[in-house]
Design a protein around this motif. Sequence first.
Motif, PDB file in Angstrom:
ATOM      1  N   LYS A 173       0.829  -1.205   0.000  1.00 32.74           N
ATOM      2  CA  LYS A 173       0.000   0.000   0.000  1.00 32.74           C
ATOM      3  C   LYS A 173       0.864   1.256   0.000  1.00 32.74           C
ATOM      4  O   LYS A 173       1.866   1.345   0.706  1.00 32.74           O
ATOM      5  CB  LYS A 173      -0.913  -0.001   1.224  1.00 32.74           C
ATOM      6  CG  LYS A 173      -1.946   1.106   1.230  1.00 32.74           C
ATOM      7  CD  LYS A 173      -2.864   0.996   2.450  1.00 32.74           C
ATOM      8  CE  LYS A 173      -3.887   2.126   2.466  1.00 32.74           C
ATOM      9  NZ  LYS A 173      -4.781   2.029   3.655  1.00 32.74           N
ATOM     10  N   SER A 175       2.055   4.726   1.030  1.00 28.82           N
ATOM     11  CA  SER A 175       1.946   5.520   2.248  1.00 28.82           C
ATOM     12  C   SER A 175       1.780   6.999   1.917  1.00 28.82           C
ATOM     13  O   SER A 175       2.419   7.518   1.000  1.00 28.82           O
ATOM     14  CB  SER A 175       3.196   5.329   3.109  1.00 28.82           C
ATOM     15  OG  SER A 175       3.177   6.212   4.212  1.00 28.82           O
ATOM     16  N   ARG A 281       4.129   4.707  -8.401  1.00 26.22           N
ATOM     17  CA  ARG A 281       3.679   5.243  -7.115  1.00 26.22           C
ATOM     18  C   ARG A 281       3.617   6.770  -7.139  1.00 26.22           C
ATOM     19  O   ARG A 281       3.517   7.438  -6.113  1.00 26.22           O
ATOM     20  CB  ARG A 281       4.609   4.743  -5.999  1.00 26.22           C
ATOM     21  CG  ARG A 281       4.610   3.232  -5.878  1.00 26.22           C
ATOM     22  CD  ARG A 281       5.651   2.709  -4.888  1.00 26.22           C
ATOM     23  NE  ARG A 281       5.123   2.618  -3.534  1.00 26.22           N
ATOM     24  CZ  ARG A 281       4.409   1.606  -3.070  1.00 26.22           C
ATOM     25  NH1 ARG A 281       4.102   0.584  -3.856  1.00 26.22           N
ATOM     26  NH2 ARG A 281       3.978   1.606  -1.824  1.00 26.22           N
ATOM     27  N   LYS A 354      -3.581  -2.816  -8.009  1.00 24.58           N
ATOM     28  CA  LYS A 354      -3.624  -3.014  -6.553  1.00 24.58           C
ATOM     29  C   LYS A 354      -4.077  -4.421  -6.189  1.00 24.58           C
ATOM     30  O   LYS A 354      -5.079  -4.923  -6.689  1.00 24.58           O
ATOM     31  CB  LYS A 354      -4.554  -1.979  -5.915  1.00 24.58           C
ATOM     32  CG  LYS A 354      -4.005  -0.555  -5.971  1.00 24.58           C
ATOM     33  CD  LYS A 354      -4.940   0.432  -5.293  1.00 24.58           C
ATOM     34  CE  LYS A 354      -4.382   1.854  -5.364  1.00 24.58           C
ATOM     35  NZ  LYS A 354      -5.288   2.840  -4.724  1.00 24.58           N
ATOM     36  N   ASN A 355      -3.278  -5.046  -5.327  1.00 29.75           N
ATOM     37  CA  ASN A 355      -3.543  -6.397  -4.815  1.00 29.75           C
ATOM     38  C   ASN A 355      -3.528  -7.477  -5.896  1.00 29.75           C
ATOM     39  O   ASN A 355      -4.024  -8.585  -5.679  1.00 29.75           O
ATOM     40  CB  ASN A 355      -4.875  -6.430  -4.056  1.00 29.75           C
ATOM     41  CG  ASN A 355      -4.859  -5.530  -2.846  1.00 29.75           C
ATOM     42  OD1 ASN A 355      -3.892  -5.490  -2.101  1.00 29.75           O
ATOM     43  ND2 ASN A 355      -5.933  -4.754  -2.665  1.00 29.75           N
TER      44      ASN A 355
END
Length: 367
Positions: A173, A175, A281, A354-355
Amino acid sequence: MINKIITIFQKLCKIKFRFDLPLPKKILLFDESYSLILREIIKKDFCILKVRDEKEIYFWIYLKQIIFFDFKFLTYCKNYIKFISPKVLITFIDTDRRFYDLKDTFTNIHFISIQNGCRVEKNAMFYNKSYTQSKKLKCDHIFVFNKYYIKEYQKIIDSKYYVLGNFKNNIVKISKKKINSDFLFLSQFSNSNKMNRKTEIKLINFFNLYLNKSGKKLHIILRNKHSSKDKKDEIDFYNKILQSKCIFPKTTNWKKSYEILDKFENIIFMYSTLGFEAIARKKKVAIFSPIKDFNGKLNFAWPATFQKKYAFFSAKNLTYNEIKRVLDNVKNCSQSNWEKKYYSVVKDQLYLNKNNTKLKKVIFGLL
């Protein structure tokens, strides 16, 4: 004949035999690399076919080969797969040709290959004759970093393709904590690659000059995280040039690198997978690539075509004025302006899923 027997005996002595048997599973991982990460992604148990130099061999599966005097490791792989009888065979080592060679034998098993690192234009994967032969290799599902890689893989492997990004980056994830405005450099130091060393010496000396004028320090994520000797050599290399102007954040595990990455606003890299993950990111990046395309031009973006807008954050050549220009551009660019003008240009370099929902959907669908 005697020499051949001696050679075979020496090979057998190096093998670590197991005298139990593996439990059949629906999923088999080819190569033990990233087994812990696969477990975290799919939350299911699976078997592992170990293929590294220090091979772990199941004696009772290997016995048939001893009887028939067939000591090929590929034969062992086939016998192991037959014993396990999985529905899905997965690898994260997408450049291992043996994985694709096995597909011809196991047409009823679903083969999944997942790209684990960036490739350069002259990479053996795409230009070695053992890969680029007339007969194409086969796979069922291949997950790649970006859409540009698909055309390169398609030249050598028949498969269905998906853009996934980096499976590791996808599960950490992002930050949103307080950001450090200093530069974070992603080291490419290597004791074995002398060509990269020359480039990095030149680059770090220019960084030293830039830091002297700005009064800032350079934070460096080390490339060598395991070997104590290589790690010491790497730290000594930077300390010798930068002296007290460098800081080495501790990376205790693979996730820590992403946590450190998220703490910094400005990222510098030469050509590293973590650098492209920084782009995904939404980090501001300064790129000083030593990689040249076949026309002799610096192109960190391969297999994408280099765009003029890339020049804002990437160097045309490794001179001090050019390095200063790029670092100043990135440092003085606001995050909102970066996302509006530059992230949108370079975001396709590494997709963020994501994931790993795309990967999980395919695996669970096949089960």
